[in-house]
Structures are given as structure tokens and as C-alpha cells.
Design an enzyme around this catalytic site. Structure first.
Site, short mmCIF file in Angstrom:
data_model
loop_
_atom_site.label_atom_id
_atom_site.label_comp_id
_atom_site.label_asym_id
_atom_site.label_seq_id
_atom_site.Cartn_x
_atom_site.Cartn_y
_atom_site.Cartn_z
N LYS A 207 0.83 -1.21 0.00
CA LYS A 207 0.00 0.00 0.00
C LYS A 207 0.86 1.25 0.00
O LYS A 207 0.61 2.21 -0.74
CB LYS A 207 -0.93 -0.01 1.21
CG LYS A 207 -1.71 1.30 1.43
CD LYS A 207 -2.64 1.60 0.26
CE LYS A 207 -3.27 2.99 0.39
NZ LYS A 207 -4.23 3.10 1.49
N CYS A 261 -3.92 10.08 1.57
CA CYS A 261 -3.05 8.95 1.20
C CYS A 261 -1.71 9.39 0.65
O CYS A 261 -0.68 9.21 1.29
CB CYS A 261 -3.77 8.06 0.17
SG CYS A 261 -5.13 7.09 0.84
#
EC number: 1.1.1.336
Length: 427
Positions: A207, A261
Site C-alpha cells: 500500500k 493517502c
């Protein structure tokens, strides 16, 4: 309800009902699970119960209402017993003394503490929150229970969350094989993409690698923009042509990187190692873009003899067509403009919350010396001649600074505007 697959998981408790938790809880409920959605924000819980969502996401309200009406989704402020627990809480970045940042795990640990009294042997805990490598394993080691723990990081784009929840591939990393397989059983109830299982450390790193790759690519584009400003080249034209090469894909420059993010995740790698110097440099370059934009705007205005200008900001959110202002570059651009003596008004038809006051369009442009476009909303992209004609009389000076290359510059120039474009040294 009937059990799903090989594991007797019927009831799921989702902790955190924000941008990821609420869609995930609703998706699971609409696919037959008995779901309890938990959020410590009582106001948010009541809004969800009443069908009043503050998240601007296509199709989400319909999905939530369907889940609640089916009685498969119940929302509350405290955890309860379940077969599986999914943690979807924020992991912001905390500033360190050396100028870098580290992951704030306090929300995750609070969620773990909240569910701990209800966790029984054989239960599953899934962490969707983005976390540094080794975190899942460390959490498992502190629990002292015979349970299963996995990491399944969210990988969706605001504005397309429901579509991507279903269609995107997922990665699930377990502290052991059974943990990953149990989590996979849950997600395959609605995920149509591939589900890849691995260990938790790998899933955590994957991720972070995904968003770090994009952050570095954007940093490269931003550095190209600075260079092109200096040497007399239009960076947008140059990138477009460079991308004709089959093995080149340079992203677009802009006023900085925002959101929960890309602007955060690379720091979670940096905090774990001294070998992330390139990643840190890219992150710092992107974090410095608001200062570059501020200085560029003020410099151009000064050349035109405009001191202490009134500036109209178009766009408060971190990306186009969403209401999310988390880590938005606009915040720092505005902060720096104010610190340099400018008066600033901000217009954003999507933003529901912002650190600085939001104005109507008329209020924003009234008596303004310069319009600065910081967000690529469609409403800005589609400004036409008639709109510009209405804007003109309300301005003090006709100057527009486009950091996203979204305006039809020819229309603005025909209306008498001086148009400045980030990364266009060929002015």
C-alpha cells in the site's frame, strides 16, 4: 443468516464510519452480513441513521439506506461482540523535530482498545487503515488472545469509491495463512477484482509503495515545472509529448499534493528506515509547492505594480469534484499569501468544511486583483465566455493564475485577462 464460505463469520463490527468505513460496512450489509457500524462521533451516527450523509460520494446514500432498511446495518457509538472486526480509522502524520513525519497510530490503538472487551478466541481483526510495516504483527503480539489478524488496505479513489470497492484488486496480508484466508472470505462477498493473499508486512508495504510511486512521479512533474518556468518551456506541452513514448508516463504538476493517502503514506516508509532519502526528497518537494505557487503569484503581481493584493482562490479541496479538504495544498497557499500581506477569499462549490472562510463566487471575486485556480473542479473547467463576461466587471484587475491547466486560456485572454500558467516559462 447463512454463513459465508468455509468460516463461520456472520456478524461483523466495522470501527470508523468515515470515507472508507461507511461504504465498506454498507457493502457488507448489502451482501448479507449482519453488520454493526461504530463511530465515536455521535452526531455522525445520528446523521447516518437519518440518511443525512456529509460524504459527497456518488451512490453512497442509496447504498447506506438500503443497508439500514434491510436491518443488516446498525450504527452506534460503541462496539459489540462479533465474529470479525474491521478497523477503518484515520492514520494521520505527525510532524517530527527533524522536519519529517511519522504515523499517528493513536486512532488505530483506540479502536483496538474499544473492541478488545468483545473479542473472543477464534475471532478475526482486519485493519484497513494505512499503517507502517510491522504494525499488524505488533498489534497481534499485544493482544494475548487466540485470534486471527490481517491487514487489508483500502485502495479506492474518492469520487469512485463504490465502483472501486467492487472492481479493484485487493491485497490481504495475515499474521498467518489462516488470518489471510478468513479475511479473504469476507471481501470476496463483494469484490469482483482479484484478491491476493500474503503476509501482513508485505501487504503494509505494498500500500505504501503504491502511493509513494505516485508521489514521486508527481514530484518529478513539479520539478520539471520549476525548471520549465526557468528555461522558457511549457511543461504541459513537454509532458504531453514525452508521454507519447511507450514507456513514459509522467503525471501532471500542480500546487502540491493533498488528501489522506499520497501526501501522508510515503512518510510511513521514511520513519522506518534511513534508506528512503529519495522518497523523503520527493515528499519535501511536493510539500514545498504551495510556497512556490505563493511566491510565483506574488512575484507576478509585483511586476505589475500590485502590492498587498486581494486574491481570489478557486478551490479548497485537495482534488477535483470531491468535498474532502484533508491535507489540501490550498490551505498552505492561503496561509502563505496571508502571511505576505495579501487579502484572500476562497470559493469552492464542493467543500463543506475548510480551515479558512468560504465565500460565494460573487463575494470571492469582488474587487479582486487576481484569481488563482488550485483545484480542478469541473465547474472551473467549464467556465465559458458568458461566465467570464459576468466575472470581469467585479474584478479590480484581470489576472488569472492557473496551477492546474484547466481553464480555456484563449477565452480569458480575449476578455482582456493576463493568464499565467504554472510551469509555462514560455509566457
Amino acid at each position: 443468516m447463512e454463513k459465508h464460505g468455509d468460516y463461520d463469520i456472520k456478524k461483523i463490527c466495522v470501527i470508523g464510519l468515515g470515507y472508507i468505513g461507511l461504504p465498506t460496512a454498507s457493502m457488507l450489509a448489502n451482501h448479507g452480513y449482519d453488520v454493526v457500524g461504530v463511530d465515536v462521533n455521535e452526531k455522525r451516527v445520528n446523521q447516518i441513521k437519518n440518511g443525512e450523509l456529509k460524504i459527497e460520494e456518488p451512490g453512497l446514500l442509496t447504498l447506506v439506506k438500503g443497508a439500514i432498511n434491510s436491518k443488516n446495518l446498525n450504527v452506534r457509538t460503541s462496539a459489540t461482540e462479533a465474529d470479525a472486526f474491521i478497523i477503518c480509522v484515520p492514520t494521520p502524520a505527525l510532524a517530527k523535530e527533524d522536519g519529517s513525519k511519522k504515523c499517528d497510530l493513536s486512532y488505530v490503538m483506540s479502536a483496538v482498545e474499544a473492541i478488545l472487551p468483545f473479542v473472543k478466541d477464534g475471532n478475526l481483526i482486519v485493519i484497513e487503515s494505512t499503517i507502517p510495516p510491522e504494525t499488524t504483527k505488533k498489534i497481534y503480539e499485544t493482544l494475548n488472545k487466540k485470534i486471527y489478524v490481517a491487514h487489508c488496505p483500502e485502495r479506492v479513489l474518492p469520487g469512485k469509491i463504490l465502483k472501486e470497492l467492487v472492481e479493484n484488486d485487493r491485497i490481504i496480508g495475515g499474521i498467518n495463512k489462516k488470518s489471510a484466508e478468513m479475511a479473504k472470505e469476507i471481501y470476496k462477498s463483494f469484490v469482483e477484482g482479484q484478491i491476493y493473499t500474503t503476509d501482513s508486512n508485505t501487504a503494509e508495504m505494498v500500500k505504501l509503495m503504491e502511493n509513494t510511486y505516485r508521489d514521486i512521479n508527481i514530484a518529478l512533474a513539479n520539478e520539471f515545472a520549476k525548471i520549465c518556468d526557468e528555461i522558457g518551456v511549457n511543461v504541459w506541452d513537454a509532458i504531453k509529448i514525452a508521454n507519447k513514448h511507450p514507456r513514459v508516463n509522467i503525471l501532471n504538476p500542480g500546487p502540491g499534493v493533498g488528501g489522506h493517502c499520497i501526501s501522508i503514506d510515503p512518510w510511513f516508509i521514511v520513519e522506518k528506515t534511513n534508506n528512503a532519502k529519495f522518497i523523503r526528497a520527493a515528499r519535501e518537494l511536493n510539500d514545498n509547492m504551495p510556497a512556490y505557487v505563493c511566491n510565483s503569484v506574488l512575484s507576478e503581481l509585483k511586476k505589475l505594480g500590485i502590492e498587498k493584493p486581494k486574491i481570489s482562490i478557486f478551490g479548497a479541496t485537495y482534488k477535483g469534484n470531491v468535498e474532502d479538504t484533508r491535507e489540501s495544498p490550498s490551505k498552505n497557499v492561503i496561509k502563505m499569501l496571508l502571511e505576505n500581506g495579501a487579502t484572500v477569499s476562497t470559493y469552492d462549490p464542493h467543500a463543506s468544511y475548510f480551515e479558512y472562510p468560504l465565500s460565494t463566487l460573487d463575494e470571492c471575486i469582488s474587487g479582486s486583483d487576481c484569481i488563482v485556480v488550485l483545484t480542478d473542479h469541473d465547474v472551473f473547467k467549464t467556465i465559458k465566455k458568458d461566465d467570464i463576461d459576468e466575472i470581469c466587471p467585479k474584478l479590480k484587475n484581470k489576472i488569472v493564475f492557473d496551477t492546474k491547466n484547466i481553464l480555456e486560456h484563449s477565452l480569458w485572454k480575449k476578455a482582456g485577462f493576463t493568464v499565467k500558467l504554472l510551469g509555462n516559462g514560455a509566457w
